[in-house]
Design an enzyme around this catalytic site. Structure first.
Site, PDB file in Angstrom:
ATOM      1  N   GLY A 255       0.828  -1.215   0.000  1.00 62.92           N
ATOM      2  CA  GLY A 255       0.000   0.000   0.000  1.00 62.92           C
ATOM      3  C   GLY A 255       0.856   1.256   0.000  1.00 62.92           C
ATOM      4  O   GLY A 255       0.510   2.256   0.636  1.00 62.92           O
TER       5      GLY A 255
ATOM      6  N   GLY B   9      -0.593   4.880  -1.039  1.00 66.79           N
ATOM      7  CA  GLY B   9      -1.708   5.465  -0.294  1.00 66.79           C
ATOM      8  C   GLY B   9      -1.278   6.660   0.556  1.00 66.79           C
ATOM      9  O   GLY B   9      -0.132   7.103   0.489  1.00 66.79           O
ATOM     10  N   GLN B  10      -2.219   7.177   1.330  1.00 67.92           N
ATOM     11  CA  GLN B  10      -1.959   8.390   2.110  1.00 67.92           C
ATOM     12  C   GLN B  10      -0.752   8.222   3.040  1.00 67.92           C
ATOM     13  O   GLN B  10       0.151   9.052   3.042  1.00 67.92           O
ATOM     14  CB  GLN B  10      -3.204   8.771   2.932  1.00 67.92           C
ATOM     15  CG  GLN B  10      -3.054  10.126   3.631  1.00 67.92           C
ATOM     16  CD  GLN B  10      -4.065  10.348   4.765  1.00 67.92           C
ATOM     17  OE1 GLN B  10      -4.724   9.418   5.215  1.00 67.92           O
ATOM     18  NE2 GLN B  10      -4.157  11.584   5.228  1.00 67.92           N
TER      19      GLN B  10
ATOM     20  N   ASP C 249      -0.272  -7.340  -4.387  1.00 70.08           N
ATOM     21  CA  ASP C 249      -1.674  -7.237  -4.003  1.00 70.08           C
ATOM     22  C   ASP C 249      -1.815  -7.977  -2.676  1.00 70.08           C
ATOM     23  O   ASP C 249      -1.496  -9.167  -2.591  1.00 70.08           O
ATOM     24  CB  ASP C 249      -2.521  -7.892  -5.113  1.00 70.08           C
ATOM     25  CG  ASP C 249      -4.003  -7.807  -4.832  1.00 70.08           C
ATOM     26  OD1 ASP C 249      -4.392  -7.597  -3.663  1.00 70.08           O
ATOM     27  OD2 ASP C 249      -4.773  -7.959  -5.788  1.00 70.08           O
TER      28      ASP C 249
ATOM     29  N   TYR D 215     -15.492  -1.489   8.591  1.00 67.58           N
ATOM     30  CA  TYR D 215     -14.116  -1.045   8.848  1.00 67.58           C
ATOM     31  C   TYR D 215     -13.719  -1.401  10.290  1.00 67.58           C
ATOM     32  O   TYR D 215     -12.664  -1.994  10.533  1.00 67.58           O
ATOM     33  CB  TYR D 215     -14.056   0.466   8.624  1.00 67.58           C
ATOM     34  CG  TYR D 215     -12.698   1.104   8.771  1.00 67.58           C
ATOM     35  CD1 TYR D 215     -11.669   0.815   7.885  1.00 67.58           C
ATOM     36  CD2 TYR D 215     -12.459   2.042   9.786  1.00 67.58           C
ATOM     37  CE1 TYR D 215     -10.436   1.436   8.001  1.00 67.58           C
ATOM     38  CE2 TYR D 215     -11.233   2.672   9.907  1.00 67.58           C
ATOM     39  CZ  TYR D 215     -10.226   2.360   9.020  1.00 67.58           C
ATOM     40  OH  TYR D 215      -9.006   2.982   9.140  1.00 67.58           O
TER      41      TYR D 215
ATOM     42  N   LYS E 142     -11.005  -3.980  11.754  1.00 64.23           N
ATOM     43  CA  LYS E 142      -9.869  -3.510  12.569  1.00 64.23           C
ATOM     44  C   LYS E 142      -9.764  -4.298  13.879  1.00 64.23           C
ATOM     45  O   LYS E 142      -8.663  -4.685  14.294  1.00 64.23           O
ATOM     46  CB  LYS E 142      -9.983  -2.009  12.855  1.00 64.23           C
ATOM     47  CG  LYS E 142      -9.688  -1.129  11.640  1.00 64.23           C
ATOM     48  CD  LYS E 142      -8.282  -1.356  11.091  1.00 64.23           C
ATOM     49  CE  LYS E 142      -7.944  -0.505   9.894  1.00 64.23           C
ATOM     50  NZ  LYS E 142      -6.727  -0.966   9.203  1.00 64.23           N
TER      51      LYS E 142
ATOM     52  N   ILE F 163      -5.775  11.120  10.093  1.00 67.43           N
ATOM     53  CA  ILE F 163      -4.422  11.599   9.764  1.00 67.43           C
ATOM     54  C   ILE F 163      -4.509  12.709   8.734  1.00 67.43           C
ATOM     55  O   ILE F 163      -5.151  12.555   7.689  1.00 67.43           O
ATOM     56  CB  ILE F 163      -3.533  10.442   9.279  1.00 67.43           C
ATOM     57  CG1 ILE F 163      -3.345   9.484  10.453  1.00 67.43           C
ATOM     58  CG2 ILE F 163      -2.175  10.960   8.806  1.00 67.43           C
ATOM     59  CD1 ILE F 163      -2.615   8.241  10.107  1.00 67.43           C
TER      60      ILE F 163
END
Ligand code: AKB
Length: 320
Positions: free
Chosen positions: A8, A11-12, A53, A142, A146, A172
């Protein structure tokens, strides 16, 4: 940490964490894993990248073997608001991806960092000064993924000795890569809109307090936790960490100090509002402070000055 894989990486968090890890551990020792969007710019040029992936265990295993990876940062996730419309994808990436990382880690002796979130709380959690160990019965896909991820990671540590570690990130705020599909995204978008249009429509109502953090603190947290002496860690998955708590009115007032003609109106998005209402107003992060020395460096005024400066420069150069 010697040889690191980021799953990832575009991503951010990944786009900034990968570069910071390359600075600290050597460019060639940090592999940027991506799924469909290719890394570009500095992320592509500064070190190796590979298609990984999270839902494909063979791809993870192949890259781990090829680069003799000892630490995996597993950042692949579907954020909270989008997760409500794509529950199966959220589960497959969040939990399927984590199981794959844990299995590869078990076989190849890797450590694994997986972010948890304030989204792991809800359904009876005390929302003020949310304790480290408390009720976690979230009612979003989500959040369910988590909490499951926290349990799975602790299980792999206790049962197989895999060095799993994790933090519960708040919202974030960053200025390199935009987040997508989260409930706390408004606190990033507000800065871009303040610079670009001097007005912002807020999807959460006034009085909705949430924990937040500036990206440099979020990155330092991940690295410091992975470097922490394991003998000090009584907890592992996952540590509460926070840097600030505010509602839309407070961040708006802070931006207005810099842009006096900035205006904000409200158009509440019910899915995001319901999620935000179930999340902590402010977490107690004393456990992370005690066990591995967590301490945030950025507060709302300092972050706001920096965000407006960086985004203002990008806008002036026509980059946004
Ligand atoms: C989201 O809003 O979904 C995320 C998070 C707090 O985990 N930013």
């Amino acid at each position: 940490m010697k040889n690191i894989l980021i799953i990832g990486s575009v991503g951010q968090i990944g786009s900034e964490l990968t570069l910071e890890l390359r600075k600290n551990y050597g460019s060639n020792n940090v592999v940027a894993g991506y799924r469909s969007t290719l890394p570009k710019g500095e992320l592509l040029e500064s070190g190796p990248s590979e298609r990984v992936d999270a839902t494909d265990i063979q791809q993870i295993a192949d890259v781990v073997k090829k680069y003799r990876i000892d630490t995996i940062f597993n950042l692949a996730a579907i954020l909270s608001a989008v997760g409500e419309s794509k529950p199966l994808t959220a589960w497959n990436i969040g939990i399927g991806g984590l199981m794959n990382c844990l299995e590869v880690a078990r076989e190849h002796g890797c450590a694994v960092f997986t972010p948890s979130s304030i989204g792991a709380f809800g359904g009876g959690t005390p929302l003020d000064n949310t304790p480290q160990d408390t009720i976690q019965r979230p009612q979003t896909m989500y959040g369910v993924s988590k909490v499951s991820g926290e349990l799975l990671s602790d299980y792999y540590h206790k049962r197989f000795g895999v060095d799993t570690r994790s933090v519960r990130y708040p919202g974030i705020i960053s200025n390199v890569t935009l987040p997508g599909g989260g409930t706390t995204d408004y606190a990033v978008e507000i800065y871009y809109e303040a610079i670009k249009n001097k007005k912002f429509t807020c999807p959460l109502k006034a009085g909705t307090f949430l924990d937040m953090m500036y990206m440099p603190d979020a990155i330092r947290a991940a690295i410091d936790l992975m470097e922490a002496d394991p003998a000090r860690l009584k907890h592992r998955n996952s540590f509460n960490i926070t840097a600030m708590s505010f509602d839309p009115e407070i961040i708006y007032a802070e931006i207005k100090k810099h842009i006096p003609d900035f205006t904000m109106t409200y158009q509440v998005e019910p899915v995001k509002q319901a999620i935000a209402d179930s999340w902590p107003n402010k977490m107690d992060d004393s456990c992370a402070r005690r066990e591995w020395g967590w301490k945030p460096e950025w507060d709302l005024p300092a972050m706001t000055s920096d965000m407006l400066k960086v985004i203002g420069e990008k806008y002036a150069k026509g980059l946004i």
